[in-house]
Design a protein around this motif. Structure first.
Motif, mmCIF file in Angstrom:
data_model
loop_
_atom_site.group_PDB
_atom_site.id
_atom_site.type_symbol
_atom_site.label_atom_id
_atom_site.label_comp_id
_atom_site.label_asym_id
_atom_site.label_seq_id
_atom_site.Cartn_x
_atom_site.Cartn_y
_atom_site.Cartn_z
ATOM 1 N N LYS A 142 0.501 13.295 6.321
ATOM 2 C CA LYS A 142 0.602 12.597 5.032
ATOM 3 C C LYS A 142 0.687 13.590 3.874
ATOM 4 O O LYS A 142 1.453 13.390 2.926
ATOM 5 C CB LYS A 142 -0.598 11.673 4.841
ATOM 6 N N ILE A 143 -0.111 14.649 3.953
ATOM 7 C CA ILE A 143 -0.066 15.680 2.908
ATOM 8 C C ILE A 143 1.313 16.325 2.873
ATOM 9 O O ILE A 143 1.890 16.563 1.802
ATOM 10 C CB ILE A 143 -1.151 16.750 3.152
ATOM 11 N N SER A 148 -2.842 13.012 11.367
ATOM 12 C CA SER A 148 -2.191 12.026 10.491
ATOM 13 C C SER A 148 -2.396 12.392 9.029
ATOM 14 O O SER A 148 -1.471 12.280 8.206
ATOM 15 C CB SER A 148 -2.751 10.626 10.765
ATOM 16 N N GLU A 149 -3.596 12.835 8.699
ATOM 17 C CA GLU A 149 -3.880 13.237 7.318
ATOM 18 C C GLU A 149 -3.032 14.440 6.921
ATOM 19 O O GLU A 149 -2.506 14.506 5.806
ATOM 20 C CB GLU A 149 -5.369 13.562 7.171
ATOM 21 N N THR A 176 3.724 13.925 1.249
ATOM 22 C CA THR A 176 3.484 13.772 -0.185
ATOM 23 C C THR A 176 3.993 14.977 -0.964
ATOM 24 O O THR A 176 4.665 14.839 -1.992
ATOM 25 C CB THR A 176 1.981 13.582 -0.459
ATOM 26 N N VAL A 200 -6.429 11.197 13.776
ATOM 27 C CA VAL A 200 -6.677 10.942 12.353
ATOM 28 C C VAL A 200 -6.503 12.225 11.542
ATOM 29 O O VAL A 200 -5.931 12.214 10.446
ATOM 30 C CB VAL A 200 -8.094 10.363 12.154
ATOM 31 N N SER A 207 -9.200 17.009 3.169
ATOM 32 C CA SER A 207 -7.884 17.355 2.619
ATOM 33 C C SER A 207 -7.844 17.159 1.107
ATOM 34 O O SER A 207 -7.222 17.945 0.382
ATOM 35 C CB SER A 207 -6.792 16.515 3.288
ATOM 36 N N LYS A 208 -8.526 16.129 0.620
ATOM 37 C CA LYS A 208 -8.567 15.897 -0.828
ATOM 38 C C LYS A 208 -9.263 17.050 -1.537
ATOM 39 O O LYS A 208 -8.807 17.510 -2.596
ATOM 40 C CB LYS A 208 -9.289 14.584 -1.126
ATOM 41 N N SER A 218 -1.193 22.975 4.931
ATOM 42 C CA SER A 218 -0.885 21.823 5.782
ATOM 43 C C SER A 218 0.148 22.181 6.852
ATOM 44 O O SER A 218 0.123 21.619 7.954
ATOM 45 C CB SER A 218 -0.394 20.648 4.926
ATOM 46 N N ASP A 231 -14.245 16.701 9.179
ATOM 47 C CA ASP A 231 -14.448 15.251 9.148
ATOM 48 C C ASP A 231 -15.343 14.856 7.973
ATOM 49 O O ASP A 231 -16.364 15.522 7.732
ATOM 50 C CB ASP A 231 -15.086 14.804 10.475
ATOM 51 N N PRO A 258 -11.426 13.553 7.637
ATOM 52 C CA PRO A 258 -10.211 14.300 7.301
ATOM 53 C C PRO A 258 -9.678 14.037 5.900
ATOM 54 O O PRO A 258 -9.217 14.968 5.225
ATOM 55 C CB PRO A 258 -9.214 13.837 8.374
ATOM 56 N N ASP A 259 -9.738 12.778 5.443
ATOM 57 C CA ASP A 259 -9.180 12.480 4.120
ATOM 58 C C ASP A 259 -9.984 13.157 3.016
ATOM 59 O O ASP A 259 -9.419 13.690 2.048
ATOM 60 C CB ASP A 259 -9.107 10.972 3.894
#
Length: 536
Positions: free
Chosen positions: A415-416, A411-412, A419, A408, A359-360, A428, A353, A355-356
């Motif tokens: 999204k990865i 979800s991240e 993408t 969340v 992951s970035k 992922s 945490d 998460p975004d």
């Protein structure tokens, strides 16, 4: 091993040297791929010779060829197990003592595999005589090991002592024990005896060994030998927590886990009330979390640290503590288990945490290992508790619940995946599978109870949003692969994997059925209309 006969009489020095040179030559020949069959026959003859102990001891103490020493240890192992019934009690004890003394005296040897072999021989022979040896005999052996593990003879010997205990626990565990040609009852008696009389003591020795070097590790700015001691201690503690404990009863109100199939491994730890003072009420977990947190902060700029052995071992131990359950927690004190999980989650939360940001950082080159271990921790917590308790854990420190964080986080990950749209399995992919197993652990019991009332309202809303994103991602993936000419084997594997995911997706959908059914109805309607209009 003095006093061991060599074909009925003591072998002279010339015979011992001749045997050693033959074994050395055979080992060298095998390494150089020269006359391998004859060399293997020579090595085999050492193991098959009646009572080869003096020659083996001589090779271990005098040979400069590491592989020869390894083969000598293996010959002791094979011959002793074969001839155990004919050996005197003194010879049995002296053989084990010799192996223990050898590994302690050569603790700084660079040939770790030889040390490991001799250590495993000592462990196997100790188990072979376990039901014969008196309590005094065992205490004599363990006193020597205890002195080593406590660091009285230096860091190298301390490391060796811990490794011996790891070999011993492995030998007594049914899933990793060596074949001895003995009935299953023998192994079971040994397992129960070690668990009842020694296993907790070994855990405490390992814990104390780690504690003894903690300050030096934190204060040092360079690699020091104490790190390997702490790492070995963590491995031993983890191994003991993975023991198949006889005590499997559950406390009242404690979830017993799910029998649904999972892609990710999650072993419940159920040692029973006798372990409560060591694992729950003694501040042990807080110390472990603080140690990892301190090292994590200290080496935050060193990208390699997350994958260092001590970091990996510490995280595995922390994750395993999340699976602690059963009667180790008081049945009339539900808060004890919840406090245990909250303490762990408070330390683990920084791994996942926000998460975004996590992951970035991974996409920019940071190791994914810590984040994946955080996902495994959530899976373990979900396996031993209910959705309502799971959700409440985080609310004591955050304005949202653990279910929202789980949504969340997943979800991240989704999204990865959208993408990158890669067919190669990446971090992922693994994170998605672990998190889907977490949802399965949470939702299968609810689904079996015939309703979703146990899921909090906030959790339902977050779950509905997650499901919508999952549907979007899978539709995108299906569209991208619709006209591909896939290899039949790969296609079949993809279908199987998708079927497994769909079962978990269905559980997530049922958890927020008031929203997800209308969503699916709308999507089906839209696509049927497009098909009827000729749009593909």
């Amino acid at each position: 091993m003095e006093g061991f006969p060599e074909r009925g009489k003591a072998a002279d020095l010339g015979q011992l040297q001749s045997t050693m040179h033959s074994i050395e030559l055979a080992c060298t020949s095998i390494q150089m791929h020269m006359n391998s069959a004859a060399a293997e026959a020579t090595i085999l003859s050492l193991s098959q010779t009646p009572q080869p102990y003096q020659a083996c001891k001589f090779i271990l103490e005098n040979s400069q060829v590491a592989n020869a020493r390894f083969q000598a240890a293996a010959a002791i192992q094979n011959a002793a197990i074969r001839e155990w019934g004919f050996l005197s009690s003194d010879n049995k004890r002296s053989m084990i003592s010799f192996c223990l003394c050898f590994v302690m005296q050569h603790a700084n040897s660079p040939e770790g595999y030889v040390q490991a072999k001799v250590s495993s021989v000592a462990a196997q022979l100790l188990k072979r005589g376990w039901l014969e040896f008196s309590a005094t005999d065992k205490e004599t052996f363990f006193y020597q090991v205890n002195q080593a593990v406590y660091g009285i003879h230096g860091v190298d010997v301390q490391f060796t002592g811990i490794n011996f205990l790891e070999s011993l626990v492995s030998e007594f565990s049914p899933s990793t024990s060596s074949a001895m040609g003995l009935p299953r009852e023998f192994h079971e008696h040994c397992r129960k005896s070690l668990e009842l009389d020694h296993l907790k003591t070994f855990y405490c020795w390992a814990r104390d060994a780690a504690l003894s070097v903690t300050n030096r590790i934190i204060e040092s700015d360079s690699a020091i030998p104490e790190v390997k001691v702490c790492t070995a201690a963590f491995r031993l503690m983890l191994q003991i927590l993975n023991w198949e404990f006889s005590t499997t009863a559950f406390a009242d109100g404690v979830k017993q886990g799910s029998d649904s199939p999972k892609r990710s491994e999650c072993n419940l730890v159920q040692p029973g009330p006798a372990w409560r003072d060591v694992l729950v009420t003694g501040g042990h977990i807080g110390w472990l979390l603080r140690l990892y947190g301190a090292l994590r902060q200290k080496f935050s700029c060193e990208g390699y640290w997350l994958d260092c052995p001590i970091a990996v071992a510490a995280r595995k131990l922390i994750v395993q503590f999340c699976s602690l359950t059963g009667t180790i927690f008081l049945s009339d004190n539900v808060q004890m288990h919840e406090h245990h999980l909250l303490e762990l989650l408070s330390g683990i939360i920084q791994w996942i945490d926000p998460p975004d940001a996590v992951s970035k950082a991974i996409e920019c080159g940071k190791s994914e290992s810590e984040m994946l271990d955080g996902c495994r921790a959530l899976l373990s917590i979900a396996t031993v508790t209910t959705p309502s308790v799971f959700d409440q854990l985080l609310k004591s420190t955050r304005p949202y619940g653990t279910l929202t964080l789980l949504c969340v986080l997943m979800s991240e990950v989704v999204k990865i995946l959208m993408t990158n749209n890669s067919e190669e399995e990446t971090w992922s992919w693994e994170a998605r599978d672990i998190l889907l197993d977490t949802w399965t652990a949470l939702l299968v019991p609810i689904n079996r109870s015939g309703g979703n009332a146990l899921l909090p309202a906030e959790g339902k809303n977050a779950t509905a949003s997650l499901f919508a994103l999952i549907v979007q991602a899978e539709l995108k993936a299906a569209s991208a692969s619709a006209f591909k000419d896939d290899d039949s084997d790969y296609l079949q594997a993809s279908i199987v994997a998708l079927d497994e995911r769909l079962s978990s997706y269905a559980l997530i959908a049922r958890a927020a059925i008031d929203v997800t059914i209308p969503l699916l109805t709308r999507l089906f309607t839209e696509r049927f209309e497009r098909l009827s209009q000729g749009h593909y």
